[in-house]
Design a protein around this motif. Structure first.
Motif, PDB file in Angstrom:
ATOM      1  N   GLU A  36       0.818  -1.215   0.000  1.00 29.60           N
ATOM      2  CA  GLU A  36       0.000   0.000   0.000  1.00 29.60           C
ATOM      3  C   GLU A  36       0.853   1.267   0.000  1.00 29.60           C
ATOM      4  N   TRP A  37       1.973   1.235   0.730  1.00 32.58           N
ATOM      5  CA  TRP A  37       2.783   2.459   0.820  1.00 32.58           C
ATOM      6  C   TRP A  37       3.403   2.842  -0.524  1.00 32.58           C
ATOM      7  N   THR A  38       3.568   1.877  -1.428  1.00 36.59           N
ATOM      8  CA  THR A  38       4.139   2.189  -2.743  1.00 36.59           C
ATOM      9  C   THR A  38       3.108   2.804  -3.679  1.00 36.59           C
ATOM     10  N   GLN A  39       1.840   2.779  -3.291  1.00 38.01           N
ATOM     11  CA  GLN A  39       0.782   3.328  -4.138  1.00 38.01           C
ATOM     12  C   GLN A  39       0.176   4.599  -3.561  1.00 38.01           C
ATOM     13  N   THR A  40       0.768   5.084  -2.474  1.00 41.41           N
ATOM     14  CA  THR A  40       0.317   6.334  -1.870  1.00 41.41           C
ATOM     15  C   THR A  40       0.953   7.516  -2.607  1.00 41.41           C
ATOM     16  N   PRO A  41       0.171   8.509  -2.998  1.00 41.68           N
ATOM     17  CA  PRO A  41       0.738   9.671  -3.720  1.00 41.68           C
ATOM     18  C   PRO A  41       1.831  10.358  -2.906  1.00 41.68           C
ATOM     19  N   ARG A  42       2.881  10.741  -3.587  1.00 46.22           N
ATOM     20  CA  ARG A  42       3.994  11.441  -2.957  1.00 46.22           C
ATOM     21  C   ARG A  42       4.272  12.725  -3.739  1.00 46.22           C
ATOM     22  N   ALA A  43       4.923  13.674  -3.084  1.00 47.82           N
ATOM     23  CA  ALA A  43       5.251  14.951  -3.728  1.00 47.82           C
ATOM     24  C   ALA A  43       6.218  14.723  -4.882  1.00 47.82           C
ATOM     25  N   ALA A  44       6.146  15.598  -5.880  1.00 49.84           N
ATOM     26  CA  ALA A  44       6.948  15.439  -7.102  1.00 49.84           C
ATOM     27  C   ALA A  44       8.448  15.303  -6.846  1.00 49.84           C
ATOM     28  N   PRO A  45       9.057  16.051  -5.893  1.00 48.23           N
ATOM     29  CA  PRO A  45      10.501  15.899  -5.681  1.00 48.23           C
ATOM     30  C   PRO A  45      10.924  14.490  -5.280  1.00 48.23           C
ATOM     31  N   ASP A  46       9.976  13.655  -4.818  1.00 52.74           N
ATOM     32  CA  ASP A  46      10.328  12.270  -4.471  1.00 52.74           C
ATOM     33  C   ASP A  46      10.654  11.435  -5.696  1.00 52.74           C
ATOM     34  N   ALA A  47      10.519  12.022  -6.880  1.00 45.16           N
ATOM     35  CA  ALA A  47      10.918  11.316  -8.101  1.00 45.16           C
ATOM     36  C   ALA A  47      12.397  10.974  -8.088  1.00 45.16           C
ATOM     37  N   VAL A  48      13.159  11.596  -7.179  1.00 46.46           N
ATOM     38  CA  VAL A  48      14.571  11.283  -7.038  1.00 46.46           C
ATOM     39  C   VAL A  48      14.788   9.816  -6.673  1.00 46.46           C
ATOM     40  N   VAL A  49      13.763   9.162  -6.131  1.00 45.02           N
ATOM     41  CA  VAL A  49      13.864   7.739  -5.797  1.00 45.02           C
ATOM     42  C   VAL A  49      14.239   6.922  -7.032  1.00 45.02           C
ATOM     43  N   ALA A  50      13.686   7.285  -8.183  1.00 45.84           N
ATOM     44  CA  ALA A  50      13.990   6.556  -9.418  1.00 45.84           C
ATOM     45  C   ALA A  50      15.470   6.663  -9.759  1.00 45.84           C
ATOM     46  N   GLU A  51      16.052   7.840  -9.531  1.00 46.96           N
ATOM     47  CA  GLU A  51      17.478   8.028  -9.813  1.00 46.96           C
ATOM     48  C   GLU A  51      18.331   7.156  -8.895  1.00 46.96           C
ATOM     49  N   ILE A  52      17.943   7.081  -7.636  1.00 49.13           N
ATOM     50  CA  ILE A  52      18.698   6.270  -6.668  1.00 49.13           C
ATOM     51  C   ILE A  52      18.630   4.794  -7.039  1.00 49.13           C
ATOM     52  N   VAL A  53      17.416   4.308  -7.268  1.00 52.20           N
ATOM     53  CA  VAL A  53      17.235   2.883  -7.573  1.00 52.20           C
ATOM     54  C   VAL A  53      17.915   2.517  -8.887  1.00 52.20           C
ATOM     55  N   ALA A  54      17.856   3.405  -9.870  1.00 53.01           N
ATOM     56  CA  ALA A  54      18.515   3.130 -11.153  1.00 53.01           C
ATOM     57  C   ALA A  54      20.016   2.942 -10.957  1.00 53.01           C
ATOM     58  N   ASN A  55      20.627   3.775 -10.115  1.00 52.80           N
ATOM     59  CA  ASN A  55      22.055   3.639  -9.826  1.00 52.80           C
ATOM     60  C   ASN A  55      22.362   2.328  -9.123  1.00 52.80           C
ATOM     61  N   LEU A  56      21.511   1.936  -8.164  1.00 49.60           N
ATOM     62  CA  LEU A  56      21.739   0.698  -7.419  1.00 49.60           C
ATOM     63  C   LEU A  56      21.580  -0.527  -8.314  1.00 49.60           C
ATOM     64  N   LEU A  57      20.589  -0.497  -9.187  1.00 51.44           N
ATOM     65  CA  LEU A  57      20.399  -1.627 -10.106  1.00 51.44           C
ATOM     66  C   LEU A  57      21.557  -1.734 -11.090  1.00 51.44           C
ATOM     67  N   GLU A  58      22.013  -0.602 -11.585  1.00 55.83           N
ATOM     68  CA  GLU A  58      23.144  -0.624 -12.519  1.00 55.83           C
ATOM     69  C   GLU A  58      24.371  -1.236 -11.857  1.00 55.83           C
ATOM     70  N   ASN A  59      24.635  -0.847 -10.596  1.00 59.04           N
ATOM     71  CA  ASN A  59      25.775  -1.409  -9.871  1.00 59.04           C
ATOM     72  C   ASN A  59      25.617  -2.909  -9.662  1.00 59.04           C
ATOM     73  N   ALA A  60      24.395  -3.334  -9.332  1.00 56.46           N
ATOM     74  CA  ALA A  60      24.156  -4.758  -9.080  1.00 56.46           C
ATOM     75  C   ALA A  60      24.451  -5.585 -10.317  1.00 56.46           C
ATOM     76  N   PHE A  61      23.998  -5.135 -11.472  1.00 59.14           N
ATOM     77  CA  PHE A  61      24.244  -5.870 -12.708  1.00 59.14           C
ATOM     78  C   PHE A  61      25.714  -5.795 -13.129  1.00 59.14           C
ATOM     79  N   ARG A  62      26.337  -4.654 -12.881  1.00 58.17           N
ATOM     80  CA  ARG A  62      27.702  -4.462 -13.371  1.00 58.17           C
ATOM     81  C   ARG A  62      28.730  -5.217 -12.536  1.00 58.17           C
ATOM     82  N   TYR A  63      28.552  -5.222 -11.213  1.00 59.17           N
ATOM     83  CA  TYR A  63      29.612  -5.712 -10.344  1.00 59.17           C
ATOM     84  C   TYR A  63      29.364  -7.084  -9.723  1.00 59.17           C
ATOM     85  N   SER A  64      28.147  -7.603  -9.779  1.00 57.77           N
ATOM     86  CA  SER A  64      27.935  -8.961  -9.273  1.00 57.77           C
ATOM     87  C   SER A  64      28.447  -9.965 -10.312  1.00 57.77           C
TER      88      SER A  64
END
Length: 378
Positions: free
Chosen positions: A249-277
């Protein structure tokens, strides 16, 4: 050489103050002008008093053809370069010459430092202009192939039926192309003034920037395209991928627009996971209670490196043979902190969730609760 009005004004002020405290008949500041095909010349840029005009170049001054005991020259040296000279002419008072010389040389040293900093500023400004022009050219050139990619994807989509199993791949391709266009727009705005995207009302360090008045969004909306991208990458690399089976439920609750930075963080973490594992290593994204966990089942990062890897420009020992800048984790943690959350590393993923591997690496992004959700609870 073009000197700023700020430097010229400061130089004139220095001469005026020095003349007021010393028994001087004239002060003149010359700078070294260099041309590729000519001998360096000394050009007048400031003098005191103003009512005694000197020729613009030292070589054109007839008064210098004969020696004068009251005239002294003080070099302007900066980083072992002769940037100019300070010319001082005293009244016929020999007893004061030794007293004034140290002060005049100190003034020359000060002017040399100021002039050196001015030239450094000009050089950096010119470099910045060149880089900006090159960036504008690259952005312009990238638009054409990106537009062509979208055109080809649209044509391919027309050939696929609504139930074709490959339709989602083409739609994802178009979605990624649209995201690249947003990045290009952000690069195009670098160096331009846009009050809607100022430091006070825009998401910090996020490309593309998100204005504070943009529509609300949810974590599910932000993560969905990233999970699709990760799933496709895992398929291409023939490695197991584990995405979330449902959206809390918490992932479907509306959040303020600046929280879009979450996508940037997760994208970096996923890239690292694929690159270095390691190749073939299982990895995934798990949703916990207001936490997003990106994990892999590879060798645990050594204890002595677990904080070190979050420093800007630093990389772990297992990644030195692979391309990378060492910026991804540093940027991700900084964005998380700016958001009011945190980013930590856990090398026993199973302690976070029983379904995760016992050994590996889990980067846990803890998010602050949505302000909208907090308002509803109150």
């Amino acid at each position: 050489m073009h000197l700023s009005d700020r430097f010229l004004g400061l130089a004139q002020q220095q001469l005026k103050f020095l003349a007021a405290d010393a028994d001087l008949a004239r002060l003149a500041l010359y700078i070294t002008e260099r041309d590729q095909h000519e001998t360096p010349t000394l050009t007048l840029v400031a003098q005191w008093p103003h009512d005694k005009s000197l020729p613009p170049a030292i070589s054109d001054d007839p008064s210098l053809r004969s020696a004068a005991p009251e005239r002294r020259w003080y070099p302007l040296r900066y980083d072992q370069n002769l940037l100019g000279v300070l010319r001082a002419e005293q009244h016929a008072l020999p007893s004061r010459e030794a007293h004034e010389a140290p002060r005049l040389q100190a003034c020359a040293d000060t002017l040399a430092c100021i002039l050196g900093l001015e030239l450094d500023r000009q050089r950096l400004h010119d470099q910045l202009d060149q880089q900006r022009n090159q960036l504008n050219l690259v952005v312009h050139q990238l638009r054409n192939p990106l537009t062509a990619l979208r055109t080809y994807a649209q044509l391919l989509l027309r050939r696929l039926g609504p139930d074709d199993q490959h339709r989602s791949l083409v739609e994802s391709l178009m979605q990624e192309q649209a995201q690249l266009n947003l990045y290009l727009q952000s690069l195009d705005r670098l160096g331009q003034t846009d009050p809607r995207l100022g430091a006070d009302n825009a998401t910090p360090l996020l490309l593309p920037p998100v204005p504070a008045d943009a529509p609300d969004l949810t974590i599910a909306e932000l993560l969905s395209p990233l999970i699709q991208r990760a799933s496709a990458t895992a398929t291409l690399q023939s490695r197991p991928w584990n995405g979330p089976s449902q959206w809390p439920e918490w992932t479907q609750t509306p959040r303020a627009a600046p929280d879009a930075v979450v996508a940037e963080i997760v994208a970096n973490l996923l890239e690292n996971a694929f690159r270095y594992s390691p190749p073939g290593c299982e990895l995934g994204l798990t949703l916990l209670d207001h936490d997003i966990c990106i994990w892999d089942a590879g060798p645990a990062i050594p204890a002595e490196e677990r904080e070190h890897i979050f420093a800007k420009g630093e990389r772990g020992s297992s990644s030195t043979d692979r391309p990378g800048s060492g910026l991804g984790l540093a940027l991700a943690r900084q964005l998380a902190d700016n958001l009011g959350g945190s980013l930590t590393l856990q090398t026993a993923p199973k302690t976070l969730d029983a379904s995760l591997p016992a050994v590996g690496n889990a980067f846990v992004l803890r998010l602050p609760r949505s302000s909208q959700a907090t308002t509803q609870l109150q």
